[in-house]
Design an enzyme around this catalytic site. Structure first.
Site, PDB file in Angstrom:
ATOM      1  N   LYS A 112       7.494 -16.885 -21.350  1.00 45.61           N
ATOM      2  CA  LYS A 112       8.847 -17.524 -20.512  1.00 45.61           C
ATOM      3  C   LYS A 112       9.090 -17.252 -19.490  1.00 45.61           C
ATOM      4  O   LYS A 112       8.937 -16.310 -18.790  1.00 45.61           O
ATOM      5  CB  LYS A 112       9.439 -17.009 -21.655  1.00 45.61           C
ATOM      6  CG  LYS A 112      10.643 -18.703 -22.106  1.00 45.61           C
ATOM      7  CD  LYS A 112      10.082 -19.620 -22.922  1.00 45.61           C
ATOM      8  CE  LYS A 112      10.591 -20.863 -22.890  1.00 45.61           C
ATOM      9  NZ  LYS A 112      10.391 -21.413 -23.700  1.00 45.61           N
TER      10      LYS A 112
HETATM   11  P1  NAD Z   1      16.830 -31.319 -22.643  1.00 45.60           P
HETATM   12  O1  NAD Z   1      17.173 -30.363 -20.746  1.00 45.60           O
HETATM   13  O2  NAD Z   1      15.511 -31.357 -21.720  1.00 45.60           O
HETATM   14  O3  NAD Z   1      17.997 -30.509 -23.583  1.00 45.60           O
HETATM   15  C1  NAD Z   1      18.684 -30.026 -23.764  1.00 45.60           C
HETATM   16  C2  NAD Z   1      20.397 -31.464 -24.520  1.00 45.60           C
HETATM   17  O4  NAD Z   1      21.021 -30.059 -24.514  1.00 45.60           O
HETATM   18  C3  NAD Z   1      20.658 -31.718 -22.966  1.00 45.60           C
HETATM   19  O5  NAD Z   1      21.228 -32.941 -23.834  1.00 45.60           O
HETATM   20  C4  NAD Z   1      21.788 -31.308 -22.446  1.00 45.60           C
HETATM   21  O6  NAD Z   1      23.044 -32.362 -21.924  1.00 45.60           O
HETATM   22  C5  NAD Z   1      21.881 -30.324 -23.565  1.00 45.60           C
HETATM   23  N1  NAD Z   1      23.209 -28.912 -23.559  1.00 45.60           N
HETATM   24  C6  NAD Z   1      22.354 -28.290 -22.721  1.00 45.60           C
HETATM   25  N2  NAD Z   1      23.630 -27.379 -22.879  1.00 45.60           N
HETATM   26  C7  NAD Z   1      24.385 -27.457 -24.090  1.00 45.60           C
HETATM   27  C8  NAD Z   1      25.306 -26.970 -24.531  1.00 45.60           C
HETATM   28  N3  NAD Z   1      25.970 -25.093 -23.466  1.00 45.60           N
HETATM   29  N4  NAD Z   1      25.999 -27.360 -25.584  1.00 45.60           N
HETATM   30  C9  NAD Z   1      25.620 -28.400 -25.656  1.00 45.60           C
HETATM   31  N5  NAD Z   1      24.082 -28.929 -25.679  1.00 45.60           N
HETATM   32  C10 NAD Z   1      23.794 -28.455 -24.758  1.00 45.60           C
HETATM   33  O7  NAD Z   1      15.603 -29.906 -23.244  1.00 45.60           O
HETATM   34  P2  NAD Z   1      14.908 -29.719 -24.015  1.00 45.60           P
HETATM   35  O8  NAD Z   1      13.736 -29.611 -23.822  1.00 45.60           O
HETATM   36  O9  NAD Z   1      15.400 -30.907 -24.548  1.00 45.60           O
HETATM   37  O10 NAD Z   1      15.130 -28.406 -24.813  1.00 45.60           O
HETATM   38  C11 NAD Z   1      16.510 -28.003 -26.572  1.00 45.60           C
HETATM   39  C12 NAD Z   1      16.098 -26.818 -26.630  1.00 45.60           C
HETATM   40  O11 NAD Z   1      15.233 -27.007 -27.163  1.00 45.60           O
HETATM   41  C13 NAD Z   1      15.993 -25.589 -26.012  1.00 45.60           C
HETATM   42  O12 NAD Z   1      16.125 -24.492 -26.755  1.00 45.60           O
HETATM   43  C14 NAD Z   1      14.351 -24.924 -25.858  1.00 45.60           C
HETATM   44  O13 NAD Z   1      14.109 -24.018 -26.014  1.00 45.60           O
HETATM   45  C15 NAD Z   1      13.724 -25.549 -27.082  1.00 45.60           C
HETATM   46  N6  NAD Z   1      12.565 -27.014 -27.442  1.00 45.60           N
HETATM   47  C16 NAD Z   1      12.162 -27.271 -26.478  1.00 45.60           C
HETATM   48  C17 NAD Z   1      10.422 -27.495 -26.310  1.00 45.60           C
HETATM   49  C18 NAD Z   1      10.115 -28.981 -25.210  1.00 45.60           C
HETATM   50  O14 NAD Z   1       9.253 -29.288 -25.868  1.00 45.60           O
HETATM   51  N7  NAD Z   1      10.299 -29.583 -24.277  1.00 45.60           N
HETATM   52  C19 NAD Z   1      10.352 -26.743 -26.918  1.00 45.60           C
HETATM   53  C20 NAD Z   1      10.521 -26.230 -27.804  1.00 45.60           C
HETATM   54  C21 NAD Z   1      11.033 -26.041 -28.091  1.00 45.60           C
END
Ligand code: NAD
Length: 422
Positions: A112
């Site tokens: 990561k």
């Molecule tokens: P992203 O940046 O596209 O979206 C994140 C969302 O969460 C946004 O709507 C943002 O406004 C909201 N957010 C941010 N900080 C926040 C807070 N403090 N409280 C409430 N909401 C908040 O990110 P993503 O890629 O969708 O990732 C979201 C989660 O999923 C993370 O934990 C990431 O590690 C996990 N994840 C992502 C992927 C991927 O393929 N993108 C894969 C596995 C896991």
């Protein structure tokens, strides 16, 4: 004298280690392997000067890239842009990536990376410059056979394109395999952007089947309406469920009759935030978690469900889109209350699975159709879900422990086979 804490010793790292320790005891994991898996194999910390658009303003930026385990193949994991990111968070996320890849039987160890910035404060030009400089700082430790970044919180396919371009400029030829989650035009895979959400919803459907909850009409609450959250919401509706609440970093919106997601998307396109969306009540991010529903999908950030609020949740199951949204205290409460949890290392593994497909397609220079990608993903997710559920039932443990037994068990077996160098 108390030993000095390790550099990565933070609450999030402690959660990842506590989950591992608990599982290692249940499995009777060989001690030397157990201890090795508690820490990163390689942890890189970088700092560099970064010029803002206002030419005379130069800031110092901190970045990280942690490789937890090189036993299984190249390492793989997202890059996160977030002002709270630290070495402990990145280390915990790298550990979870190791278990996730092993659960899905992908030939990767976990990694990561992150930059300690708030990307929302930067222009596109600034984001491009900071991404290129970060890439050049970690250029010796990444590569298609070495360590392959992907998008995560605060990063997207454009950021991956800049990483790919910077790396390729240094090598003198195009190296698309250095990242996944790229735009299709430069070697990305069909279906990658939706992959994590598709995996989340596949797990939701499988869990509904297992618990005897009809998907049709099931009430779904999604915290975080970014990549993972918005796709999960859309695909849940496509499967017949009703999304009753979603949120972004500022605020949530709730409509018990079900939100019109097309209208929500149009609102965001115009206003950038959910706040003010008509035809729904405003709800805070913390209250949203406690709304009555069948399925709760935390898809924002870590440490949202804890000892304080776990007793007040009113869902039948949690499908973890985010990494680390639930702490150990909450796990105990949820298990006692009979709330079924599909853990992050299984539920959000769809992203890395299609990243694997992207890497394979790139190496072969042979690209698959979106239907092919989606159907292969659903098959692998269903198989992994069934596999973990079987372990949970056989060993009478919760799904998180079962998933860890599967992931850590596969890694331990590989380590035993490879032996110790020298
Ligand atoms: P992203 O940046 O596209 O979206 C994140 C969302 O969460 C946004 O709507 C943002 O406004 C909201 N957010 C941010 N900080 C926040 C807070 N403090 N409280 C409430 N909401 C908040 O990110 P993503 O890629 O969708 O990732 C979201 C989660 O999923 C993370 O934990 C990431 O590690 C996990 N994840 C992502 C992927 C991927 O393929 N993108 C894969 C596995 C896991």
């Amino acid at each position: 004298m108390e030993p000095q804490p390790l550099e990565w010793d933070t609450p999030m790292y402690r959660l990842a280690v506590a989950q591992l320790d608990r599982t290692a005891r249940i499995m009777g994991l060989q001690e030397n392997i157990w201890h090795r898996l508690r820490t990163p194999q390689r942890a890189h910390v970088v700092s560099f000067p970064f010029r803002r658009d206002s030419y005379n303003v130069v800031e110092t930026v901190f970045g990280y890239r942690v490789q937890h385990l090189t036993t299984m193949g190249p390492t793989k994991g997202g890059v996160r842009y977030d002002e709270d990111v630290d070495l402990g968070e990145v280390t915990a996320l790298a550990m979870w990536m190791s278990w996730k890849c092993a659960i899905m039987a992908l030939p990767f160890g976990g990694a990561k990376g992150g930059l300690r910035i708030n990307p929302k404060e930067f222009s596109q030009a600034e984001l491009q410059r900071i991404t290129r400089r970060y890439t050049s700082e970690i250029i010796d430790v990444i590569g298609p056979d070495r360590d392959i970044p992907a998008p995560d919180l605060g990063t997207d396919e454009q950021v991956m394109a800049w990483i790919m371009d910077t790396y390729s400029q240094q090598k003198g030829f195009a190296v698309p395999g250095v990242v996944t989650g790229k735009p299709i035009e430069i070697g990305g895979s069909a279906g990658r952007r939706e992959a994590t959400g598709r995996g989340v919803v596949t797990c939701m459907i499988e869990a509904c089947r297992h618990l005897g909850i009809p998907v049709e009409g099931a009430r779904v609450v999604v915290q975080g309406y970014g990549n993972v959250g918005s796709v999960s919401a859309r695909l849940a509706v496509a499967a017949g469920a009703r999304v009753v609440a979603v949120s972004d970093v500022k605020n949530g919106i709730h409509n018990p009759r079900g939100l019109d997601l097309a209208a929500v998307d149009a609102w965001i396109a115009e206003h950038r935030v959910l706040e003010g969306f008509p035809d729904a009540e405003a709800v805070s991010n913390t209250d949203l978690l406690e709304l009555p529903c069948d399925v709760l999908v935390p898809a924002a950030i870590q440490n949202q469900i804890n000892g304080d609020n776990a007793g007040r949740l009113r869902c039948k199951m949690i499908v973890e889109g985010a990494n680390g949204p639930t702490n150990l205290e909450a796990d105990a409460v949820l298990s006692e209350r009979g709330i079924f949890v599909v853990p992050d290392i299984l539920a959000n593994a769809g992203g890395v699975t299609v990243s694997y497909f992207e890497w394979v397609q790139g190496l072969q220079h042979f690209f698959w159709s979106e239907d092919e990608v989606n159907s292969k993903l659903v098959t692998l997710m269903q198989r992994a879900f069934a596999d973990v559920l079987a372990i949970a039932e056989e060993r009478k443990v919760d799904m998180r422990t079962a998933a860890l037994i599967r992931g850590v068990g596969r890694i331990a077996e590989a380590k035993r086979r490879r032996g110790i160098f020298p």
